[in-house]
Design a protein around this motif. Structure first.
Motif, PDB file in Angstrom:
ATOM      1  N   UNK A   1       0.853  -1.184   0.000  1.00  0.00           N
ATOM      2  CA  UNK A   1       0.000   0.000   0.000  1.00  0.00           C
ATOM      3  C   UNK A   1       0.893   1.239   0.000  1.00  0.00           C
ATOM      4  N   UNK A   2       1.168   1.735  -1.204  1.00  0.00           N
ATOM      5  CA  UNK A   2       2.068   2.887  -1.323  1.00  0.00           C
ATOM      6  C   UNK A   2       1.435   4.166  -0.792  1.00  0.00           C
ATOM      7  N   UNK A   3       0.107   4.243  -0.822  1.00  0.00           N
ATOM      8  CA  UNK A   3      -0.577   5.418  -0.279  1.00  0.00           C
ATOM      9  C   UNK A   3      -0.335   5.503   1.226  1.00  0.00           C
ATOM     10  N   UNK A   4      -0.483   4.380   1.907  1.00  0.00           N
ATOM     11  CA  UNK A   4      -0.292   4.360   3.362  1.00  0.00           C
ATOM     12  C   UNK A   4       1.155   4.682   3.733  1.00  0.00           C
ATOM     13  N   UNK A   5       2.094   4.320   2.860  1.00  0.00           N
ATOM     14  CA  UNK A   5       3.504   4.575   3.141  1.00  0.00           C
ATOM     15  C   UNK A   5       3.943   5.990   2.754  1.00  0.00           C
ATOM     16  N   UNK A   6       3.111   6.692   2.028  1.00  0.00           N
ATOM     17  CA  UNK A   6       3.489   8.032   1.557  1.00  0.00           C
ATOM     18  C   UNK A   6       3.348   9.054   2.684  1.00  0.00           C
ATOM     19  N   UNK A   7       3.850  10.245   2.414  1.00  0.00           N
ATOM     20  CA  UNK A   7       3.756  11.330   3.404  1.00  0.00           C
ATOM     21  C   UNK A   7       2.495  12.164   3.203  1.00  0.00           C
ATOM     22  N   UNK A   8       1.583  11.692   2.363  1.00  0.00           N
ATOM     23  CA  UNK A   8       0.342  12.424   2.110  1.00  0.00           C
ATOM     24  C   UNK A   8      -0.478  12.576   3.392  1.00  0.00           C
ATOM     25  N   UNK A   9      -1.020  13.763   3.579  1.00  0.00           N
ATOM     26  CA  UNK A   9      -1.955  13.994   4.674  1.00  0.00           C
ATOM     27  C   UNK A   9      -3.336  14.134   4.053  1.00  0.00           C
ATOM     28  N   UNK A  10      -4.253  13.308   4.511  1.00  0.00           N
ATOM     29  CA  UNK A  10      -5.613  13.318   3.973  1.00  0.00           C
ATOM     30  C   UNK A  10      -6.500  14.147   4.886  1.00  0.00           C
TER      31      UNK A  10
ATOM     32  N   UNK B   1       3.637  20.274   3.468  1.00  0.00           N
ATOM     33  CA  UNK B   1       3.234  18.868   3.348  1.00  0.00           C
ATOM     34  C   UNK B   1       2.371  18.681   2.098  1.00  0.00           C
ATOM     35  N   UNK B   2       2.440  17.496   1.497  1.00  0.00           N
ATOM     36  CA  UNK B   2       1.505  17.189   0.402  1.00  0.00           C
ATOM     37  C   UNK B   2       0.155  16.785   0.995  1.00  0.00           C
ATOM     38  N   UNK B   3      -0.901  17.428   0.534  1.00  0.00           N
ATOM     39  CA  UNK B   3      -2.226  17.220   1.103  1.00  0.00           C
ATOM     40  C   UNK B   3      -3.196  16.681   0.061  1.00  0.00           C
ATOM     41  N   UNK B   4      -4.116  15.870   0.547  1.00  0.00           N
ATOM     42  CA  UNK B   4      -5.233  15.408  -0.273  1.00  0.00           C
ATOM     43  C   UNK B   4      -6.521  15.814   0.437  1.00  0.00           C
ATOM     44  N   UNK B   5      -7.341  16.586  -0.251  1.00  0.00           N
ATOM     45  CA  UNK B   5      -8.667  16.913   0.265  1.00  0.00           C
ATOM     46  C   UNK B   5      -9.591  15.812  -0.226  1.00  0.00           C
ATOM     47  N   UNK B   6     -10.087  15.026   0.701  1.00  0.00           N
ATOM     48  CA  UNK B   6     -10.923  13.865   0.368  1.00  0.00           C
ATOM     49  C   UNK B   6     -12.186  14.310  -0.354  1.00  0.00           C
ATOM     50  N   UNK B   7     -12.516  13.603  -1.419  1.00  0.00           N
ATOM     51  CA  UNK B   7     -13.628  14.012  -2.267  1.00  0.00           C
ATOM     52  C   UNK B   7     -14.970  13.391  -1.950  1.00  0.00           C
ATOM     53  N   UNK B   8     -14.998  12.159  -1.534  1.00  0.00           N
ATOM     54  CA  UNK B   8     -16.278  11.482  -1.296  1.00  0.00           C
ATOM     55  C   UNK B   8     -16.645  11.556   0.182  1.00  0.00           C
TER      56      UNK B   8
ATOM     57  N   UNK C   1      -1.905  28.505   1.539  1.00  0.00           N
ATOM     58  CA  UNK C   1      -0.917  29.388   2.171  1.00  0.00           C
ATOM     59  C   UNK C   1       0.283  28.616   2.725  1.00  0.00           C
ATOM     60  N   UNK C   2       0.089  27.329   3.025  1.00  0.00           N
ATOM     61  CA  UNK C   2       1.148  26.591   3.723  1.00  0.00           C
ATOM     62  C   UNK C   2       1.542  25.266   3.075  1.00  0.00           C
ATOM     63  N   UNK C   3       0.673  24.668   2.302  1.00  0.00           N
ATOM     64  CA  UNK C   3       0.913  23.315   1.795  1.00  0.00           C
ATOM     65  C   UNK C   3       1.981  23.272   0.714  1.00  0.00           C
ATOM     66  N   UNK C   4       2.675  22.150   0.649  1.00  0.00           N
ATOM     67  CA  UNK C   4       3.628  21.904  -0.430  1.00  0.00           C
ATOM     68  C   UNK C   4       2.863  21.666  -1.727  1.00  0.00           C
ATOM     69  N   UNK C   5       1.801  20.849  -1.626  1.00  0.00           N
ATOM     70  CA  UNK C   5       0.925  20.578  -2.768  1.00  0.00           C
ATOM     71  C   UNK C   5      -0.446  20.183  -2.238  1.00  0.00           C
ATOM     72  N   UNK C   6      -1.456  20.375  -3.075  1.00  0.00           N
ATOM     73  CA  UNK C   6      -2.820  20.003  -2.699  1.00  0.00           C
ATOM     74  C   UNK C   6      -3.437  19.233  -3.850  1.00  0.00           C
ATOM     75  N   UNK C   7      -4.055  18.123  -3.494  1.00  0.00           N
ATOM     76  CA  UNK C   7      -4.784  17.314  -4.468  1.00  0.00           C
ATOM     77  C   UNK C   7      -6.203  17.112  -3.957  1.00  0.00           C
ATOM     78  N   UNK C   8      -7.084  16.748  -4.859  1.00  0.00           N
ATOM     79  CA  UNK C   8      -8.480  16.508  -4.494  1.00  0.00           C
ATOM     80  C   UNK C   8      -8.870  15.122  -4.969  1.00  0.00           C
ATOM     81  N   UNK C   9      -9.649  14.439  -4.177  1.00  0.00           N
ATOM     82  CA  UNK C   9     -10.167  13.125  -4.558  1.00  0.00           C
ATOM     83  C   UNK C   9      -9.885  12.108  -3.484  1.00  0.00           C
ATOM     84  N   UNK C  10      -9.609  10.907  -3.939  1.00  0.00           N
ATOM     85  CA  UNK C  10      -9.246   9.821  -3.036  1.00  0.00           C
ATOM     86  C   UNK C  10      -7.755   9.570  -3.225  1.00  0.00           C
TER      87      UNK C  10
END
Length: 165
Positions: A7-16, A123-130, A149-158
């Motif tokens: 599970x590469x998602x679980x091992x990543x530094x992404x903050x959901x 930090x790399x962030x994911x804004x959960x979509x569902x 203002x603070x995030x390294x990157x922002x993504x949307x979805x799952x």
């Protein structure tokens, strides 16, 4: 024997970040209906309203978000909402002119506006979509503006399928 699935998602530094976590619990808010003070469900008598407001036990509103509204289809003078707010203010966390549905969205927005950003810096962030709760797009817009203002990157979805923002 086949390789194990990683599970590469679980091992990543992404903050959901899930806006559902900002959604208010039912014990966080109460409604204050001006209709309860109408004379014959038609008019609001100032003297009677003022007296009734003095006799309320406001402790149930302690540290709660409060939506002030009128459930009857009558004309309520604006001062009535203001007067109710004067009495509620020493107890309530925050007061909105709002029905229940809008109050929930206002609370969500208030929580986003007061979000501490320290743990999201660079930090790399994911804004959960569902979500299984209804959240207005406005809540997402406020969240992304705040995090930009603070995030390294922002993504949307799952986390397994995101859209970079």
């Amino acid at each position: 024997m086949a390789d194990s699935i990683i599970n590469k998602v679980a091992q990543s530094s992404l903050i959901i970040i899930d806006l559902k976590d900002f959604y208010p619990r039912p014990d966080e808010y109460l409604m204050f209906d001006i209709a309860d003070f109408l004379y014959e469900k038609l008019i609001l008598k100032e003297k009677d309203f003022r007296q009734a407001l003095k006799n309320i036990d406001y402790s149930k509103f302690q540290d709660k978000y409060v939506g002030v509204f009128c459930s009857e289809d009558v004309i309520i003078p604006q001062w009535a909402y203001l007067l109710a707010t004067v009495h509620l203010q020493p107890y309530a966390k925050k007061i909105f002119y709002s029905n229940t549905e809008n109050l929930i969205q206002n609370i969500l927005r208030d929580k986003v506006e007061n979000l501490e950003l320290d743990s999201y810096i660079d930090k790399p962030l994911v804004i959960k979509g569902c979500s299984d709760v209804k959240i207005d797009v406005d809540g997402y817009l406020l969240l992304v503006q705040k995090l930009m203002k603070v995030a390294k990157s922002i993504m949307y979805g799952e986390p397994c399928s995101t859209v970079p923002l």
